[in-house]
Structure formats: C-alpha cells, structure tokens
Design a protein around this motif. Sequence first.
Motif, PDB file in Angstrom:
ATOM      1  N   PHE A 236     -13.430   6.009   7.503  1.00 12.48           N
ATOM      2  CA  PHE A 236     -12.488   4.884   7.543  1.00 12.48           C
ATOM      3  C   PHE A 236     -12.000   4.523   6.139  1.00 12.48           C
ATOM      4  N   GLY A 237     -12.887   4.620   5.157  1.00 13.94           N
ATOM      5  CA  GLY A 237     -12.503   4.292   3.789  1.00 13.94           C
ATOM      6  C   GLY A 237     -11.495   5.266   3.211  1.00 13.94           C
ATOM      7  N   ARG A 238     -11.608   6.530   3.552  1.00 10.33           N
ATOM      8  CA  ARG A 238     -10.692   7.553   3.036  1.00 10.33           C
ATOM      9  C   ARG A 238      -9.339   7.529   3.745  1.00 10.33           C
ATOM     10  N   THR A 239      -9.294   6.932   4.915  1.00 14.36           N
ATOM     11  CA  THR A 239      -8.055   6.902   5.697  1.00 14.36           C
ATOM     12  C   THR A 239      -7.595   5.468   5.935  1.00 14.36           C
ATOM     13  N   ALA A 240      -7.823   4.601   4.964  1.00 13.23           N
ATOM     14  CA  ALA A 240      -7.637   3.159   5.149  1.00 13.23           C
ATOM     15  C   ALA A 240      -6.221   2.787   5.580  1.00 13.23           C
ATOM     16  N   PHE A 241      -5.218   3.350   4.934  1.00 13.79           N
ATOM     17  CA  PHE A 241      -3.835   2.987   5.254  1.00 13.79           C
ATOM     18  C   PHE A 241      -3.453   3.491   6.643  1.00 13.79           C
ATOM     19  N   PHE A 242      -3.800   4.729   6.947  1.00  9.68           N
ATOM     20  CA  PHE A 242      -3.575   5.319   8.259  1.00  9.68           C
ATOM     21  C   PHE A 242      -4.250   4.465   9.335  1.00  9.68           C
TER      22      PHE A 242
END
Length: 397
Positions: free
Chosen positions: A307-313
């Motif tokens: 979730f942290g690596r894909t926060a904007f998505f």
Amino acid sequence: MTTTIQQRILSIDILRGVVMVVMALDHVRDYFHIYAWTDDPLNLETTTPALYFTRYITHFCAPTFVFLSGVSIYLQSLRKTKPELSVFLIKRGLWLIFVEMIIVSFAWSFNPAFERFPLAVIWAIGVSMLLLGFLIRLPYKVILGLGLVIVFGHNLLDFPEAAPDFNGGFWLDLLHSSKWTSYQIIGNSKLIIAYPFLPWLGLMIIGYCAGLLYSPQFDAARRKKILTQMGMGLLVLFVILRSINIYGDPVAWSPQRSELYTFFSFMNIHKYPPSILYMCVTIGCALLLLPYLEKLENRFTKIMVVFGRTAFFYYILHLYLIHVLAMISFYIQGHTLSQIAETDSIFKWKFVVPSEGFSLIGVYAVWLFVILCLYPLCKWYDTYKTNHKEKWWLSYL
C-alpha cells in the motif's frame, strides 16, 4: 550498505501504507455511518469514545503522508541533480492539482457537471511539491529555516482570524484562513478550499530536511537516536503548549463532564488548517514509529509496504470504490434518485438519507472489505511498476 538503505526505505513505505489504510476508515465513515452527516464525531456533547477514536486516529494520516512525501523527495535528490528534481517536482505538482480538480472531485461527487472543485489533500501536496520544486535550489539551511518558520509561526495568523468580523478573502483563505470556504467560479460551479496550503508546505519542507537522516552518512543507531529524540521532543512540546492554552491551536481545550472527555478536549486539535499542535502530536508519533519499523518484518508489514509503494494509485481507487459501494447500498435499501441528498459540500450528491446508515461495527466491516478488495489491485500495480521502471510516466502515479 544496500541492505541498510533498503531497510530505511521499507520503514518509510510501511508507515505510509499504514496511514493510507487508516485513512480509508474515515472516508468509509463519511459515506456509511449513521451520524456522518448529522453530527461531528469530535463533538464532545454527543460523541462516544469509540466514535471519537475512529475519527481521531485518522488525524495521523494526512500530516504523516505529507511529511514522508518530503522525506521521499530528499531521497530522490540523492540520485537526481537539483535541476532534474526541480523540473520533476514542478510537473508532478501541476499534475496532482489537475488530479484533485478533475479525477478526485468526480470521485467525491459522481457529478458529471463538475459543480464542485475541492482543494483538499491532493491539492495541498501538489502545490507544496510545485513550490518545493523552486525552493530546493536554495541552500539546505535556508530551506530548513523557512520550513521551521512556517510550521512554528503560521498560527500567529490565528489571532486576527479569530476576530468576529474577519474576512480574509480568497488569497488568504487559500494560504491559511479557509475552513471549507466555497467560492462561486463559473455558473453553478464552486471552488471549495478545504486545505489551505501554507502549513502543509511547511510540513513538506520539514520532511524534506528530515530526509537527510536517511542519507548514507547516517548509520542506523545514530538515525534511530535522532528520530526518537525529535519524536519525544515534539510530544513534550505538544503537552507544554496545549497546557498553556494560549498559542499553537485556534481552539482552546476546557474541562468537561468527566476526566475522559476533558482528555478528549485536550487532544481535540485543529486540522483545517493543521495547527502546530496538530503537527506536533501526529509527526511526533510518526518519528517514534519510524526507527521501530526499520527492524520489523512480518506478514503485516509486507502488506503495508504494498500500500505504501502504491499510495497514489490506492488513493484514487479507494475513493471510487467507497462511493460505488455507498451507491449500491443506497439502492439496495430501496431508495430512488429523488432521495439522493444534495449538499453544499464537496460531495454535491450523496447516496444517503440523513439519519440513515450503519453502526460503527458496520463501518469497520465495510472498511475491511474495501482494504481486501484493493490489496490485490495494489499488489498487481506494485509488481507492474517494479518490472517496468523504464516507463517514465509511472513516476507520476
């Protein structure tokens, strides 16, 4: 050295993932809780401890995310030249402002007429990145000094803003004063200023400067000590300033009907715009967590990293998913288009009937369902990004 750097980045991604997941809880509550549109969960006259906590815990999301965005920008500066980073931040800032105005505004309203244009958290991040794109060309100490002045000095504006006849006007509202003020722009369309940007800019600058702690010259023990000292220092400062009850937050605390509710009043700090005390308690806790997360590795942290690596998505998807679920729930309960609540907020159309909705248990159940639905999509996107690093446009998503 590579392993140490990877651990540092993972700790940032874990914490970012945690706040993104918690953030969704508040947005689910907005759409599903029975009292979401008839009362304030922080209203000490009517709230319950469980409802107060459900709202309060989400206070940590926006400031932690903005702070970590600043840290990530500093980490980018270790592998990009200042001109390259400056251009990237300016472009990404403009892109985020566009996303807020079009993609996010539609997610909140589902109104194709676009009669509401909110300036909320994505706008605040975007305009802060845009301005930081210019500021990073300054010496580090100048940038740090500017960030400290903004964060610790912006509440001076509380005093003139407290006057009964105060009217800051559009530009001051945009900078600091607005509390969800709306401005008519074209036809029936309104611009709603939810996040005045000045304090958020200051917080992103502080995050950028704190990124120095993650540079190669800082070993783990030294970084952990500094982060812990800074975190404790901010929490002590919060207690001192809040106890004095004069400066640091526009709303004073007061004794309540019980010790618990007096504590709630003491902790009830201002988010729009974020006060010094709001930033002290939220960022203080974040700084204490970061060293601990560097050594923590388990199933939970691996999920949070995604979730942290894909926060904007994740952010965009979760808004649309929650709103669609609210719409489905609305129609399942037998309601029709004529019963859609029309509000003057960023929602415009809301698929709810006032005083009708779920209990807190129901809200938490929907929240968990949302997270379970989004995880495989974020996992797929994280893998796609990892395998397609050559695609420049992924850096904007």
